[in-house]
Scaffold this active site. Structure first.
Site, PDB file in Angstrom:
ATOM      1  N   CYS A  78       0.832  -1.209   0.000  1.00  0.00           N
ATOM      2  CA  CYS A  78       0.000   0.000   0.000  1.00  0.00           C
ATOM      3  C   CYS A  78       0.863   1.253   0.000  1.00  0.00           C
ATOM      4  O   CYS A  78       0.497   2.269  -0.580  1.00  0.00           O
ATOM      5  CB  CYS A  78      -0.977  -0.018   1.160  1.00  0.00           C
ATOM      6  SG  CYS A  78      -0.203  -0.258   2.748  1.00  0.00           S
ATOM      7  N   GLU A 110      -3.402   4.069  -8.268  1.00  0.00           N
ATOM      8  CA  GLU A 110      -2.685   3.006  -7.575  1.00  0.00           C
ATOM      9  C   GLU A 110      -2.746   1.766  -8.465  1.00  0.00           C
ATOM     10  O   GLU A 110      -3.821   1.241  -8.729  1.00  0.00           O
ATOM     11  CB  GLU A 110      -3.327   2.696  -6.225  1.00  0.00           C
ATOM     12  CG  GLU A 110      -2.619   1.550  -5.530  1.00  0.00           C
ATOM     13  CD  GLU A 110      -3.188   1.204  -4.163  1.00  0.00           C
ATOM     14  OE1 GLU A 110      -4.373   0.860  -4.082  1.00  0.00           O
ATOM     15  OE2 GLU A 110      -2.438   1.285  -3.182  1.00  0.00           O
TER      16      GLU A 110
HETATM   17  P1  NAD Z   1     -10.440  -5.551  -1.934  1.00  0.00           P
HETATM   18  O1  NAD Z   1     -10.520  -4.250  -1.255  1.00  0.00           O
HETATM   19  O2  NAD Z   1     -11.593  -5.993  -2.787  1.00  0.00           O
HETATM   20  O3  NAD Z   1     -10.230  -6.729  -0.850  1.00  0.00           O
HETATM   21  C1  NAD Z   1      -9.701  -6.563   0.439  1.00  0.00           C
HETATM   22  C2  NAD Z   1     -10.510  -7.371   1.438  1.00  0.00           C
HETATM   23  O4  NAD Z   1     -11.850  -6.883   1.499  1.00  0.00           O
HETATM   24  C3  NAD Z   1     -10.644  -8.852   1.099  1.00  0.00           C
HETATM   25  O5  NAD Z   1     -10.648  -9.582   2.313  1.00  0.00           O
HETATM   26  C4  NAD Z   1     -12.015  -8.919   0.452  1.00  0.00           C
HETATM   27  O6  NAD Z   1     -12.622 -10.191   0.513  1.00  0.00           O
HETATM   28  C5  NAD Z   1     -12.791  -7.916   1.266  1.00  0.00           C
HETATM   29  N1  NAD Z   1     -13.946  -7.318   0.602  1.00  0.00           N
HETATM   30  C6  NAD Z   1     -14.137  -7.107  -0.731  1.00  0.00           C
HETATM   31  N2  NAD Z   1     -15.319  -6.479  -0.939  1.00  0.00           N
HETATM   32  C7  NAD Z   1     -15.881  -6.286   0.275  1.00  0.00           C
HETATM   33  C8  NAD Z   1     -17.105  -5.674   0.718  1.00  0.00           C
HETATM   34  N3  NAD Z   1     -17.961  -5.137  -0.136  1.00  0.00           N
HETATM   35  N4  NAD Z   1     -17.345  -5.630   2.044  1.00  0.00           N
HETATM   36  C9  NAD Z   1     -16.468  -6.144   2.928  1.00  0.00           C
HETATM   37  N5  NAD Z   1     -15.321  -6.748   2.567  1.00  0.00           N
HETATM   38  C10 NAD Z   1     -15.024  -6.808   1.261  1.00  0.00           C
HETATM   39  O7  NAD Z   1      -9.115  -5.582  -2.767  1.00  0.00           O
HETATM   40  P2  NAD Z   1      -8.783  -6.463  -4.086  1.00  0.00           P
HETATM   41  O8  NAD Z   1      -9.954  -6.459  -5.020  1.00  0.00           O
HETATM   42  O9  NAD Z   1      -8.292  -7.763  -3.653  1.00  0.00           O
HETATM   43  O10 NAD Z   1      -7.637  -5.584  -4.731  1.00  0.00           O
HETATM   44  C11 NAD Z   1      -7.986  -4.531  -5.585  1.00  0.00           C
HETATM   45  C12 NAD Z   1      -7.095  -3.348  -5.411  1.00  0.00           C
HETATM   46  O11 NAD Z   1      -7.114  -2.903  -4.077  1.00  0.00           O
HETATM   47  C13 NAD Z   1      -5.634  -3.599  -5.679  1.00  0.00           C
HETATM   48  O12 NAD Z   1      -5.348  -3.573  -7.026  1.00  0.00           O
HETATM   49  C14 NAD Z   1      -4.996  -2.489  -4.906  1.00  0.00           C
HETATM   50  O13 NAD Z   1      -4.998  -1.316  -5.657  1.00  0.00           O
HETATM   51  C15 NAD Z   1      -5.901  -2.329  -3.712  1.00  0.00           C
HETATM   52  N6  NAD Z   1      -5.377  -3.010  -2.512  1.00  0.00           N
HETATM   53  C16 NAD Z   1      -4.854  -2.243  -1.526  1.00  0.00           C
HETATM   54  C17 NAD Z   1      -4.331  -2.862  -0.391  1.00  0.00           C
HETATM   55  C18 NAD Z   1      -3.726  -2.058   0.726  1.00  0.00           C
HETATM   56  O14 NAD Z   1      -2.926  -2.580   1.475  1.00  0.00           O
HETATM   57  N7  NAD Z   1      -4.094  -0.812   0.905  1.00  0.00           N
HETATM   58  C19 NAD Z   1      -4.343  -4.242  -0.276  1.00  0.00           C
HETATM   59  C20 NAD Z   1      -4.906  -5.008  -1.298  1.00  0.00           C
HETATM   60  C21 NAD Z   1      -5.420  -4.377  -2.402  1.00  0.00           C
END
Ligand code: NAD
Ligand code: MG
Length: 498
Positions: free
Chosen positions: A304, A401
């Site tokens: 991140c 990002e």
């Molecule tokens: P995401 O935000 O969808 O997933 C993160 C977590 O949230 C996972 O456990 C997922 O199952 C959960 N989640 C997804 N939708 C949800 C909802 N509506 N309500 C509650 N929980 C939910 O991330 P992703 O799709 O795996 O990755 C997409 C983008 O996110 C990446 O390309 C990157 O840019 C960003 N990302 C950022 C971080 C960080 O550390 N800030 C980490 C992972 C991904």
């Protein structure tokens, strides 16, 4: 069940045994399949083979886990009656158990996420242990104060109480680390919790919950429900949840913040970033090249706080770009278990498609200096470390990002100009400056709007130092006193003495 056939010879027997079984939720201390028997596959992103199957949590399973957490939080429960000092000891014991199982955990993390095993063993696991040890001292520091109030003969004091049942939702880039960033302060505060790991990387969270039971943390205090975004959504919306802590994408963070606002649940969000690294003309260029390289390509850019935008003074721009490009061309890409690998695969096919899309789009917006290949002659979601240059501040490469091994470098002319351009972003997670001049360092550090500012370094995080973002990078902080306070509710008590 089809299991990855070709695990590397060095994978520990413990990790093999873990992968040989279907893995379930941990609810009320028990390994618990989903009520309807649903499961999903977790994949090794280096080989695209299935590692094992894992329970897929639906509303009924979420409800079951929240109920277990509520019961464990009930007045008079073993957890609520446990002395603060004993909560601290349990955290210290959990840290010891992580240390004892470090090889197994590093194997599971590397296989599930794709990161080089040595980085998991030297980075993810020890830093998780350090956080648990830091917070083993936190329960004793949860103190109130007496308050000199205006009322006559009134004695007033504050206490700080656990916020209650916490929903902890974490991403896949540092699966164990992100889980520990949340469970450690939540446990120290005396909360109970349901942890939902990312669907791409559920394994180490399950193992963590098993070790927590072994450490003497009572059943029901730390529950794990595995599943995807739908599972997470059900958890956030559950009326039995008092607080939501989330790390992940800004889009999902917004949705969670909206929902938590409607339900008036306490919420902390650690979201994305597009973090600028500024190089002044007097900087130590050898250090710059080394740190800027690691700042973007470590963990294949899935960090991140990655330094994904490099702003270098025009007088040294070409040298910095050439140095990073050279390192990128000679860095080794491969599976987490191959020798000297620096870049493992991206975590999933989705993430690979997303990053490859940015690279393809980037070819039209910017000059490609290194990398750019996204189809290697082998299975796995590999992307070459890629470097673009552009002067266009509005290019998606500069603004978005990407969350992959893609760096965009841009020249600048003056300090005022670069400070302005670096802060012209919706994000504010990290920012940094390289210079040998003390007053420039502090001046730029003061101008940068970001939760973490790095001077002549990048990416440091510490259990004692608050971490989080300005703007679209999130709400609240993890680590340190601020991170602990996010799991506590202050209470003022007034006592009429006469
Ligand atoms: P995401 O935000 O969808 O997933 C993160 C977590 O949230 C996972 O456990 C997922 O199952 C959960 N989640 C997804 N939708 C949800 C909802 N509506 N309500 C509650 N929980 C939910 O991330 P992703 O799709 O795996 O990755 C997409 C983008 O996110 C990446 O390309 C990157 O840019 C960003 N990302 C950022 C971080 C960080 O550390 N800030 C980490 C992972 C991904
Ligand atoms: Mg996986």
């Amino acid at each position: 069940m089809s299991i990855a056939t070709a695990l590397h010879d060095s994978v520990t027997p413990e990790a093999r045994a873990f992968l040989a079984a279907e893995q379930h939720h941990i609810i009320d201390g028990q390994s618990t399949p989903s009520q309807d028997g649903s499961t999903f596959e977790t994949i090794d992103p280096s080989s695209e083979e299935v590692l094992t199957r894992v329970a897929y949590g639906r509303e009924a399973d979420v409800d079951n886990a929240v109920q277990a957490a509520r019961n464990a939080f009930a007045v008079g429960s073993p957890w609520r009656r446990m002395a603060a000092a004993d909560r601290g000891l349990a955290l210290a014991k959990l840290a010891d158990l992580l240390e004892r199982h470090a090889d197994e955990l590093a194997d599971l993390e590397s296989l599930d996420n794709g990161k080089p095993r040595r980085f998991a063993r030297q980075g993810d696991i020890p830093s998780s242990i350090a956080i648990l040890r830091y917070h083993s001292g936190s329960p004793a520091r949860i103190q109130g104060r007496t308050v000199p109030v205006r009322g006559r003969d009134v004695f007033a004091y504050t206490t700080r109480e656990p916020v209650g049942v916490c929903a902890l939702i974490v991403p896949w880039n540092f699966p164990l680390g992100m889980a520990v960033w949340k469970i450690a302060p939540a446990l120290a505060a005396g909360c109970t919790m349901v942890l939902k790991p990312a669907e791409q990387t559920p394994l180490t969270a399950i193992r963590l919950a098993q070790l927590a039971l072994e450490a003497g943390i009572p059943p029901g205090v730390l529950n794990v429900v595995t599943g995807d975004g739908e599972t997470g959504k059900a958890l956030v919306a559950h009326p039995g949840v008092d607080k939501v802590a989330f790390t992940g994408s800004t889009a999902v963070g917004r949705a969670i913040g909206e929902r938590a606002g409607r339900d008036l649940k306490s919420v902390t969000l650690e979201l994305g970033g597009k973090s600028p690294l500024i190089v002044m003309p007097d900087a130590d260029l050898e250090q710059v090249i080394k740190r800027a390289f690691a700042g973007i390509y470590y963990n294949s850019g899935q960090v991140c706080s990655a330094s994904s935008r490099l702003l270098a003074h025009k007088s040294i721009f070409d040298d910095v770009v050439a140095g990073i490009a050279e390192k990128a061309r000679t860095s080794i890409i491969g599976s987490g278990f191959e020798d000297n690998v620096y870049l493992g695969p991206l975590v999933s096919r989705e993430q690979h498609t997303r990053v490859a899309g940015y690279i393809e789009g980037g070819r039209g917006q910017a000059e490609l200096v290194a990398g750019g290949e996204t189809r290697l002659d082998r299975p796995g979601y590999f992307v070459e470390p890629t470097l673009f240059t552009t002067t266009d501040d509005d290019a998606p490469l500069v603004r978005d990002e990407i969350f992959g091994p893609v760096l965009v470098a841009q020249p600048f002319e003056s300090l005022e100009e670069v400070a302005h351009r670096a802060s012209d972003t919706e994000y504010g997670l990290a920012a940094g400056v390289f210079t040998r001049d003390l007053s420039t360092a502090h001046k730029v550090a003061g101008l940068l709007r970001a939760g973490s500012v790095y001077v002549n370094c990048w990416g440091l995080a510490d259990p004692a130092a608050p971490f989080g973002g300005f703007g679209a990078s999130g709400i609240g902080r993890e680590h340190g006193e601020e991170g602990l306070a996010a799991y506590l509710e202050p209470k003022s008590t007034f006592v009429q003495l006469g």
